[in-house]
Enzyme design. Structure first.
Site, PDB file in Angstrom:
ATOM      1  N   GLU A   1      14.102 -38.289  26.331  1.00 39.92           N
ATOM      2  CA  GLU A   1      15.364 -38.649  25.662  1.00 39.92           C
ATOM      3  C   GLU A   1      16.460 -38.888  26.696  1.00 39.92           C
ATOM      4  OE1 GLU A   1      15.293 -35.278  23.016  1.00 39.92           O
ATOM      5  OE2 GLU A   1      13.539 -36.158  22.039  1.00 39.92           O
TER       6      GLU A   1
ATOM      7  N   SER B   1       5.174 -32.885  19.089  1.00 37.73           N
ATOM      8  CA  SER B   1       4.716 -32.482  17.749  1.00 37.73           C
ATOM      9  C   SER B   1       3.723 -31.329  17.771  1.00 37.73           C
ATOM     10  CB  SER B   1       4.146 -33.683  16.987  1.00 37.73           C
ATOM     11  OG  SER B   1       5.156 -34.656  16.789  1.00 37.73           O
TER      12      SER B   1
ATOM     13  N   GLY C   1       9.658 -28.868  20.550  1.00 41.87           N
ATOM     14  CA  GLY C   1      10.951 -29.301  20.032  1.00 41.87           C
ATOM     15  C   GLY C   1      11.193 -28.712  18.653  1.00 41.87           C
ATOM     16  N   GLY C   2      10.947 -29.508  17.627  1.00 39.61           N
ATOM     17  CA  GLY C   2      11.257 -29.130  16.235  1.00 39.61           C
ATOM     18  C   GLY C   2      10.781 -27.746  15.837  1.00 39.61           C
TER      19      GLY C   2
ATOM     20  N   TRP D   1      15.546 -26.810  22.368  1.00 49.19           N
ATOM     21  CA  TRP D   1      16.321 -26.897  21.116  1.00 49.19           C
ATOM     22  C   TRP D   1      17.024 -28.236  20.972  1.00 49.19           C
ATOM     23  CZ3 TRP D   1      19.232 -21.558  20.305  1.00 49.19           C
ATOM     24  CH2 TRP D   1      18.277 -20.535  20.189  1.00 49.19           C
ATOM     25  N   LYS D   2      17.100 -29.008  22.042  1.00 47.32           N
ATOM     26  CA  LYS D   2      17.799 -30.304  22.021  1.00 47.32           C
ATOM     27  C   LYS D   2      19.231 -30.093  21.494  1.00 47.32           C
ATOM     28  CE  LYS D   2      13.345 -32.525  21.736  1.00 47.32           C
ATOM     29  NZ  LYS D   2      12.524 -33.639  21.248  1.00 47.32           N
TER      30      LYS D   2
HETATM   31  O1  13P Z   1      10.430 -33.352  23.059  1.00 47.26           O
HETATM   32  C1  13P Z   1       9.823 -32.337  22.799  1.00 47.26           C
HETATM   33  C2  13P Z   1      10.041 -31.103  23.572  1.00 47.26           C
HETATM   34  O2  13P Z   1      10.793 -31.344  24.720  1.00 47.26           O
HETATM   35  C3  13P Z   1       8.862 -32.291  21.681  1.00 47.26           C
HETATM   36  O3  13P Z   1       9.553 -32.389  20.493  1.00 47.26           O
HETATM   37  P1  13P Z   1       8.783 -32.163  19.093  1.00 47.26           P
HETATM   38  O4  13P Z   1       8.003 -30.883  19.244  1.00 47.26           O
HETATM   39  O5  13P Z   1       9.881 -32.093  18.074  1.00 47.26           O
HETATM   40  O6  13P Z   1       7.880 -33.354  18.935  1.00 47.26           O
END
Ligand code: 13P
Length: 249
Positions: free
Chosen positions: A96, A212, A233-234, A10-11
């Site tokens: 990140e 992605s 992620g998203g 979820w960041k």
């Molecule tokens: O960094 C990610 C999962 O840790 C991938 O992010 P996205 O799916 O938003 O590209």
């Protein structure tokens, strides 16, 4: 048989009300695959998420932790703290963290050691930047990240590691690696593990792809023989999208 896993990172998204809402939606989602499902909310919401999901088959995991046992590290969270709120898996090495917080391979080796010493599992992330791929160095970069942070472990310890290949240029950009690019890298990683630890260890380690992954491309990516799931992620921020990906395995 190696584990199939879909994990949602979820960041820095979702305050407590949104966490509660998304967890309700996740509990109601229909799972038709046998993949293991994990979500990684923010630290402040981990305990709540763990309590809400303890009866479910969704595992709540952490996005990071410190390498020290405890001490004067303002703002940081230790393995023992995570364990005390029910968390036994942690994501380490996300790009990140490497890019914005200068986490080095050496730091990550220490974090991995601390997590394993506390009997935690690790989702270990690595991946090349666009410039590495353009220069044709992507495999070498990825291999050195894995070697520097993990190859001091013995085969038994490696059983507690889940690998996650996340090409930096594919994260949050909508530009995913092609299924061929993902398979090529995953195969190279598995071979590298086999060369050091033997075929048995290599066959049993799960290698996830992240970058992605969306409902409309998940199946194609997951259908590769060396891709054992995804780190999302998203698309993990909406229960429908996330479970469409989970069910694509
Ligand atoms: O960094 C990610 C999962 O840790 C991938 O992010 P996205 O799916 O938003 O590209």
């Amino acid at each position: 048989m190696r584990r199939k896993i879909v994990a949602g990172n979820w960041k820095m998204n979702n305050d407590l009300p949104r966490t509660q809402g998304l967890i309700t939606d996740l509990k109601n989602a229909k799972k038709t695959s046998d993949a293991e499902v994990m979500i990684a909310p923010a630290y402040v919401n981990l305990y709540h998420a763990f309590e809400e999901l303890r009866e479910s088959d969704i595992e709540v995991i952490a996005q990071n932790m410190h390498f020290a046992e405890n001490g004067a590290y303002t703002g940081e969270v230790s393995a023992d703290m995570l364990k005390s709120v029910g968390i036994s898996t942690v994501i380490l090495g996300h790009s990140e963290r490497r890019a914005y917080y200068n986490e080095t391979d050496a730091d990550l080796a220490k974090k991995v050691d601390m997590a394993l010493s506390k009997k935690m599992e690790v989702v270990f992330c690595f991946g090349e930047e666009l410039k590495d791929r353009q220069a044709g160095n992507h495999e070498a970069v990825v291999k050195s990240q894995i070697k520097n942070a993990l190859f001091h472990l013995d085969a038994d310890a490696l059983k507690h590691i889940i690998l996650a290949y996340e090409p930096v240029w594919a994260i949050g950009t909508g530009e995913t690696a092609t299924p061929e690019q993902a398979q090529e890298m995953h195969k190279a990683i598995r071979k590298m593990i086999a060369d050091k630890y033997g075929d048995d260890t290599a066959d049993n380690i799960s290698i996830l792809y992240g970058g992605s992954v969306k409902p409309n491309n998940a199946q194609e990516i997951f259908s590769n023989p060396d891709v054992d799931g995804g780190l999302i992620g998203g698309a993990s921020l909406k229960a429908d999208d996330f479970f469409a990906i989970v069910n694509a395995i």
